[in-house]
Design an enzyme around this catalytic site. Structure first.
Site: not given
Length: 167
Positions: A31-33, A117, A119-120
């Site tokens: 994801g974003v990370d 938080s 998203g996944i």
């Protein structure tokens, strides 16, 4: 504080600091990370390993260089995993309060943020948006501009509703 909404990829948005929705181990991920680590390059991970060898708990925030990103810093927050049972809104509020605290310590006045938080980790979109917007509006800070980068239409809609509700 001005709160803006964008559909841009967070890794392309110029800001003093980019907020990263990180895993507690602080070693990159999906994801974003993952996007932030890929775009920012290896300097971010190297600094995380050196400065935070044991990661950081849910609800906290730490910072690193932004590497190749169009920012000076990355503020890494660890959001609660709703799907895994971490459903206390205080944990999500804490992410945003701590991101603002770190931004103030760094002298950052512009932030690019994801929907932490939502998203996944499965936090319901409207609830996540309301918590984020309420916390940013209610926390004393020197941050002048916060832009939520929301590439998913459901998240953009939720944040649009949350920002309109408080105007």
């Amino acid at each position: 504080m001005d709160i803006g909404l964008s559909t841009a990829d967070i890794t392309t948005v110029p800001a003093d600091a980019i907020v990263n929705a990180a895993h507690h181990a602080l070693r990159g991920g999906g994801g974003v990370d993952g996007a932030i680590h890929r775009a920012g390059g290896p300097a971010i991970l190297a600094e995380l390993i050196e400065r935070y060898p044991n990661g950081t708990p849910t609800g906290t925030a730490v910072w690193t260089t932004a590497g190749e990103l169009p920012a000076t810093y990355v503020i890494h927050v660890v959001g609660p995993n709703f799907t895994a049972g971490q459903r206390d809104p205080e944990l999500l509020e804490s992410c945003y309060r701590n991101a603002l605290r770190v931004a103030d310590e760094l002298g950052a006045t512009t932030l690019a943020l994801p929907a932490v938080s939502a998203g996944i980790y499965g936090w319901p979109a409207q609830s996540a948006a309301e918590i984020a917007v309420r916390t940013l509006r209610g926390t004393p800070t020197n941050v002048a501009e916060a832009t939520f980068c929301l590439v998913e239409p459901r998240l953009y809609k939720a944040f649009r509703n949350a920002t309109a509700a408080g105007e």
